[in-house]
Write a protein that holds these residues in place. Structure first.
Motif, PDB file in Angstrom:
ATOM      1  N   TRP A   1       0.561  -1.190  -0.006  1.00 61.10           N
ATOM      2  CA  TRP A   1       0.060   0.089  -0.063  1.00 61.10           C
ATOM      3  C   TRP A   1       1.002   1.410  -0.063  1.00 61.10           C
ATOM      4  N   TYR A   2       2.078   1.167   0.458  1.00 63.89           N
ATOM      5  CA  TYR A   2       2.876   2.269   0.510  1.00 63.89           C
ATOM      6  C   TYR A   2       3.134   2.940  -0.748  1.00 63.89           C
ATOM      7  N   SER A   3       3.194   2.055  -1.673  1.00 57.91           N
ATOM      8  CA  SER A   3       3.371   2.368  -3.182  1.00 57.91           C
ATOM      9  C   SER A   3       2.282   3.461  -3.829  1.00 57.91           C
ATOM     10  N   VAL A   4       1.043   3.331  -3.120  1.00 58.25           N
ATOM     11  CA  VAL A   4      -0.036   4.039  -3.447  1.00 58.25           C
ATOM     12  C   VAL A   4      -0.120   5.534  -2.686  1.00 58.25           C
TER      13      VAL A   4
ATOM     14  N   PHE B   1     -10.646   2.716  -9.551  1.00 64.74           N
ATOM     15  CA  PHE B   1      -9.804   2.553  -8.323  1.00 64.74           C
ATOM     16  C   PHE B   1      -9.295   1.306  -8.384  1.00 64.74           C
ATOM     17  N   MET B   2      -9.973   0.313  -8.543  1.00 66.28           N
ATOM     18  CA  MET B   2      -9.044  -1.236  -8.298  1.00 66.28           C
ATOM     19  C   MET B   2      -7.988  -1.151  -9.488  1.00 66.28           C
ATOM     20  N   ARG B   3      -8.079  -0.825 -10.526  1.00 61.60           N
ATOM     21  CA  ARG B   3      -7.196  -0.866 -11.535  1.00 61.60           C
ATOM     22  C   ARG B   3      -5.870  -0.297 -11.157  1.00 61.60           C
ATOM     23  N   GLU B   4      -6.166   1.173 -10.747  1.00 64.15           N
ATOM     24  CA  GLU B   4      -4.837   1.811 -10.375  1.00 64.15           C
ATOM     25  C   GLU B   4      -4.263   1.230  -9.227  1.00 64.15           C
ATOM     26  N   ILE B   5      -5.014   0.760  -7.949  1.00 67.87           N
ATOM     27  CA  ILE B   5      -4.459   0.159  -6.889  1.00 67.87           C
ATOM     28  C   ILE B   5      -3.548  -0.881  -7.394  1.00 67.87           C
TER      29      ILE B   5
ATOM     30  N   SER C   1      -0.411   0.260  -9.103  1.00 65.52           N
ATOM     31  CA  SER C   1       0.621   0.945  -8.130  1.00 65.52           C
ATOM     32  C   SER C   1       1.110  -0.077  -7.435  1.00 65.52           C
ATOM     33  N   THR C   2       0.398  -1.046  -6.544  1.00 69.97           N
ATOM     34  CA  THR C   2       0.994  -2.002  -5.458  1.00 69.97           C
ATOM     35  C   THR C   2       1.898  -3.036  -6.396  1.00 69.97           C
ATOM     36  N   LEU C   3       1.437  -3.468  -7.466  1.00 72.21           N
ATOM     37  CA  LEU C   3       2.189  -4.386  -8.522  1.00 72.21           C
ATOM     38  C   LEU C   3       3.780  -3.746  -8.742  1.00 72.21           C
ATOM     39  N   ILE C   4       3.558  -2.614  -9.245  1.00 71.20           N
ATOM     40  CA  ILE C   4       4.950  -1.971  -9.275  1.00 71.20           C
ATOM     41  C   ILE C   4       5.795  -1.653  -8.102  1.00 71.20           C
ATOM     42  N   GLY C   5       4.974  -1.478  -6.937  1.00 75.98           N
ATOM     43  CA  GLY C   5       5.718  -1.358  -5.716  1.00 75.98           C
ATOM     44  C   GLY C   5       6.311  -2.672  -5.439  1.00 75.98           C
TER      45      GLY C   5
END
Length: 458
Positions: free
Chosen positions: A92-95, A148-152, A155-159
Motif C-alpha cells: 500500500w505504501y506505493s499508493v 480505483f481497483m485498476r490503479e491500486i 501501483s501495488t504491483l509496481i511497488g
C-alpha cells in the motif's frame, strides 16, 4: 462454466471440480446455495479446492482476485478479505507515499463517474439496442472497478516489483468485464476500458526496466463475453415466470436470476457484505420453503426440484412434470438442455434432436451444433459433478449475429456456452515451454504456469 469462479479456481489452485456455475444448489447439503461471491461462501469454496500448492504459494502476491492461490500476501482478495490481520500490506505504501498519486486516482474516479452518466444519457437518446437499465448504484461501482481497483492494482504491483521481494503475482483487472456486462462487448464504453487496460500493462512493462530483477509477464483473460438481448427482453417475461407456467400452480418457486449485485468488486465491500449476510439469511428461509429453485449464470440456467434429495432422471422428470421439459425445449430462446437419463445416460436435447453424450450418437439434428468443438467434453464433465441441477438450460446461440440470450439482465454475458465467452486467451513469453496442443480448461493453465515458474527458478 465460463465464469470467473470456475476459471480462477482452476488457474490459481488447479482445481475447479464441482463448480457448476456462478451459483448452484447443494441438495445433499440441505439445499444450501453455494456461489462464487460473498465473504462467507468464497472462503469455504477455497477450502474445498485448495491443496496448499496454489499458484502463488511460493512467495506470491494476489491482487483483486476471488481466490488467494495459497498466499497471505493479499489485497482485495475475497477469500481472505475478512482476515483483518492481512489487511495491512506494505505494498500500500506505493499508493499512498505520493499524495499526488492518490489525488490522481480520485480525479480519474470522478471522471469515470461523469463518463458513465454521459454514457447512460447518450445510450438513451440514441436508443442503443440491446440496452439494460444501469441505474444510479452502478455508476460508482463501475468507477470503483474500472478506475480505483485498476490503479491500486498497478501501483501495488509496481511497488512489489521495485522492491523485488516477490517471485510471482496474479492480478485481476475488472473494469472491462463490468462495463461489457452493462454496455455490451461492442460498445465504445468497452473499447475505452480496454485501451485503459493496455495503458496499465505499459506502466508495468516500463517499470520492469528499473527493477532490481527482471520479471516476465503473462496477459490472459479467464473467460470471454458474448453479446445479446436478455431472455426477458426477447420473451417478454422472466425465465422464472416461464418455468412457473410449466409447473403445477401450487408449487412454490425461488429464483435468483441476477449475479450483478454479487460481483465481488465494489465500492465498499465491508458495508455491502453486511447487507449480503442479512440477505443470505432471508434467502435461506425462502430456499427451505421452496419446491423449485431457478438460478442463472449468464446464458446458463439451472432448475432444481428440491422435494427430492437426489438429481432427478430424465424419465422421472417427464413422469412427475410432463410439460416441463417439452416446454423448455420448445422455447425459441433455448438452445439445448442437459439432463441425465436412467436408460441412456447424459443427454443434450434440443428442439429437433438429441445428442447421446455417452456413446456419441445423434438422433435428428445435432442440438450442440455451433457451440464449440469441446462442448461435449465440457457437458459430460459438468454432468459428473455432485450438484449438477436436474435440468441445465443453455440459451440459443445465433452464430450469424454472434449473440446469446442471458437469463439475467446483462447485455454482455458469460457462464454458459455460445460465442466468445468460452474463448479466453493467454499471451506468454516466447521463451516458455508450451506444447502446441490446444489448452482446454483453466486447470491446464495452472499446470502451464506452474511448470514454467519452476523452470524460471532453476
Amino acid at each position: 462454466s465460463s465464469q470467473t469462479g470456475a476459471s480462477q479456481a482452476g488457474i490459481l489452485h488447479g482445481n475447479n471440480e464441482g463448480i457448476v456455475a456462478f451459483r448452484w444448489i447443494e441438495k445433499s447439503n440441505g439445499n444450501q446455495m453455494m456461489q462464487c461471491s460473498g465473504i462467507t461462501k468464497v472462503p469455504e469454496l477455497e477450502q474445498r479446492i485448495s491443496d496448499g500448492n496454489g499458484l502463488l504459494v511460493d512467495n506470491g502476491a494476489s491482487r483483486s482476485n476471488l481466490f488467494s492461490g495459497d498466499t497471505d500476501n493479499v489485497i482485495f482478495t475475497f477469500s481472505k478479505i475478512m482476515d483483518f490481520k492481512k489487511l495491512y500490506n506494505k505494498a500500500w505504501y506505493s499508493v499512498f507515499s505520493n499524495p499526488s498519486n492518490f489525488a490522481r486516482i480520485i480525479a480519474l474516479f470522478l471522471a469515470d463517474i461523469i463518463r458513465e452518466i454521459w454514457s447512460q444519457i447518450t445510450h438513451s437518446i440514441r436508443n442503443v439496442r440491446p440496452r439494460i437499465k444501469r441505474g444510479i448504484v452502478y455508476i460508482p461501482t463501475r468507477a470503483a472497478t474500472n478506475v480505483f481497483m485498476r490503479e491500486i492494482n498497478t501501483s501495488t504491483l509496481i511497488g512489489d516489483m521495485m522492491v523485488g521481494d516477490i517471485d510471482v503475482a496474479y492480478s485481476t483487472y475488472l473494469g472491462y468485464d463490468e462495463i461489457a456486462h452493462h454496455s455490451g462487448v461492442r460498445d465504445s464504453d468497452a473499447w475505452i476500458a480496454l485501451r485503459a487496460m493496455d495503458q496499465q500493462i505499459k506502466h508495468l512493462t516500463d517499470a520492469n526496466k528499473y527493477c532490481p530483477r527482471d520479471y516476465q509477464f503473462v496477459i490472459q483473460s479467464d473467460h470471454g463475453q458474448t453479446n445479446g438481448a436478455t431472455f426477458t427482453q426477447r420473451y417478454g417475461e422472466t425465465f422464472e415466470d416461464f418455468v412457473k407456467s410449466l409447473l403445477p400452480e401450487d408449487m412454490t418457486v425461488f429464483a435468483k436470476l441476477n449475479s450483478n449485485e454479487d460481483h465481488f468488486a465494489g465500492t465498499s465491500p465491508f458495508s455491502r457484505e453486511k447487507k449480503k449476510i442479512k440477505k443470505e439469511k432471508e434467502e435461506e428461509k425462502e430456499l427451505n420453503d421452496s419446491e423449485v429453485i431457478v438460478l442463472a449464470s449468464g446464458n446458463l440456467a439451472m432448475i432444481y426440484l428440491t422435494q427430492w434429495s437426489q438429481r432427478l432422471t430424465y424419465e422421472e422428470l417427464n413422469n412427475y412434470f410432463p410439460e416441463l421439459i417439452p416446454g423448455i425445449i420448445n422455447n425459441e430462446y433455448v438452445g439445448f438442455i442437459l439432463v441425465k437419463s436412467q436408460e441412456h445416460g447424459d443427454l443434450a436435447i434440443g428442439k429437433n434432436g438429441t445428442y447421446y453424450l455417452d456413446n456419441g450418437e445423434i438422433e435428428g439434428e445435432n442440438p450442440l451444433e455451433g457451440f464449440g468443438d469441446n462442448i461435449v467434453r465440457h457437458l459430460k464433465r459438468t454432468s459428473s459433478f455432485e450438484h449438477t441441477p436436474d435440468i441445465l438450460v443453455n440459451s440459443f446461440y445465433d452464430e450469424k449475429a454472434d449473440e446469446v440470450c442471458a437469463f439475467e439482465e446483462l447485455v454482455g454475458s458469460h457462464g454458459g456456452a455460445g460465442g466468445d465467452q468460452s474463448k479466453p486467451f493467454i499471451l506468454y513469453p516466447s521463451s516458455w515451454n508450451v506444447s502446441d496442443d490446444e489448452i482446454i480448461g483453466a486447470e491446464n493453465i495452472y499446470k502451464l504456469l506452474k511448470e514454467n515458474l519452476a523452470e524460471l527458478k532453476k
